[in-house]
Design an enzyme around this catalytic site. Structure first.
Site, PDB file in Angstrom:
ATOM      1  N   LYS A  40     -29.305  58.962  24.394  1.00  0.00           N
ATOM      2  CA  LYS A  40     -28.938  59.047  25.810  1.00  0.00           C
ATOM      3  C   LYS A  40     -27.438  58.819  25.815  1.00  0.00           C
ATOM      4  O   LYS A  40     -26.950  57.714  26.075  1.00  0.00           O
ATOM      5  CB  LYS A  40     -29.687  57.982  26.617  1.00  0.00           C
ATOM      6  CG  LYS A  40     -29.331  57.932  28.093  1.00  0.00           C
ATOM      7  CD  LYS A  40     -29.916  59.088  28.868  1.00  0.00           C
ATOM      8  CE  LYS A  40     -29.641  58.908  30.369  1.00  0.00           C
ATOM      9  NZ  LYS A  40     -30.116  60.056  31.155  1.00  0.00           N
ATOM     10  N   GLU A 118     -31.095  63.386  25.644  1.00  0.00           N
ATOM     11  CA  GLU A 118     -31.285  63.524  27.089  1.00  0.00           C
ATOM     12  C   GLU A 118     -29.941  63.570  27.797  1.00  0.00           C
ATOM     13  O   GLU A 118     -29.111  62.669  27.639  1.00  0.00           O
ATOM     14  CB  GLU A 118     -32.119  62.371  27.654  1.00  0.00           C
ATOM     15  CG  GLU A 118     -32.441  62.593  29.121  1.00  0.00           C
ATOM     16  CD  GLU A 118     -32.965  61.351  29.828  1.00  0.00           C
ATOM     17  OE1 GLU A 118     -32.828  61.278  31.065  1.00  0.00           O
ATOM     18  OE2 GLU A 118     -33.486  60.449  29.142  1.00  0.00           O
ATOM     19  N   GLY A 119     -29.728  64.620  28.566  1.00  0.00           N
ATOM     20  CA  GLY A 119     -28.514  64.725  29.356  1.00  0.00           C
ATOM     21  C   GLY A 119     -28.543  63.770  30.537  1.00  0.00           C
ATOM     22  O   GLY A 119     -29.425  62.917  30.661  1.00  0.00           O
ATOM     23  N   GLY A 121     -28.445  63.750  34.754  1.00  0.00           N
ATOM     24  CA  GLY A 121     -28.555  64.598  35.936  1.00  0.00           C
ATOM     25  C   GLY A 121     -28.970  66.010  35.580  1.00  0.00           C
ATOM     26  O   GLY A 121     -29.773  66.236  34.678  1.00  0.00           O
TER      27      GLY A 121
END
Length: 239
Positions: A40, A118-119, A121
């Site tokens: 993340k 995980e990006g 937004g």
């Protein structure tokens, strides 16, 4: 030795279950016999526990991974306020540097069979004055998995995001339908429409349809994902 797999998880919006689906994928990869780790890279919104700053999304990913990375590797940029990252970073005097994230990802690949990135937004969230999350996905050179929050407006959001992914030269390896609105009318028809359009225009398979869950249970949601199909798609997307 088989080269490790990796993917970039993005969403049609914020608060559509991107972390939840990423955690479900981590459980699924582990059940598939893979060592699964999570990144993340940018997290906005932190709390303190035992004198250490933490992030709830990162905690969920750690709980689902069977390879847990050191916090500074998993989340090189942890911002305190839960707001747009480029705004918070400017306020906190932090420069969100893509090279740092790429280096962390390179190291993560040496520790796992699959790394879920995980990006933050949606697909185009500014990270600084000139770069956004799409630039991050390009810098990492990863195939993308799109999480679609199934609610009113999701068809347009899904198709627009898929087009944006293609415009950046990235492969859309698959998409997941996450039912965030249990009261939505014509949910099945919406999913079918997105499935048909993304298959025809992007050759992107539907790799999971996750029912609305209260509370969210990533381990249970993993059974609603077609991990074998996702792994096949990720392998096919390799350069």
């Amino acid at each position: 030795m088989t080269a490790p797999l990796s993917l970039f998880v993005t969403g049609t919006d914020t608060e559509i279950g991107k972390t939840f689906v990423s955690a479900a994928m981590l459980h699924g990869f582990a059940r598939h016999g893979l060592r699964a780790a999570a990144l993340k890279p940018v997290a906005a919104g932190a709390y303190q526990r035992d004198g250490v700053w933490r992030n709830e999304d990162a905690d969920q990913l750690d709980a689902a991974a069977n390879v847990v990375l050191p916090p500074e590797l998993r989340t090189p940029f942890l911002l305190k306020a839960p707001a747009a990252p480029h705004i918070v970073a400017a306020q906190e005097g932090v420069t969100l540097d893509l090279d740092t994230i790429v280096a962390c990802h390179r190291e993560a690949l040496t520790r796992a069979d699959v790394v879920v990135v995980e990006g933050v937004g949606g697909f185009r969230v500014p990270l600084n004055d000139t770069q956004d999350t799409a630039d991050l996905a390009v810098a990492l050179g990863l195939p993308v998995v799109l999480v679609v929050g199934i609610r009113l407006g999701c068809i347009s959001h899904a198709l627009l995001t898929a087009d944006a992914i293609r415009q950046r030269g990235l492969a859309l390896a698959g998409w997941v339908a996450n039912h965030v609105d249990p009261a939505m009318s014509f949910a099945d028809e919406n999913v079918a429409t997105i499935r048909d359009w993304l298959a025809r225009e992007h050759r992107a398979p539907l790799v999971g349809r996750i029912a609305h869950m209260t509370p969210a249970a990533p381990e249970s949601a993993a059974a609603m994902l077609d991990i074998a199909a996702l792994v096949e798609s990720l392998r096919a997307a390799r350069p």
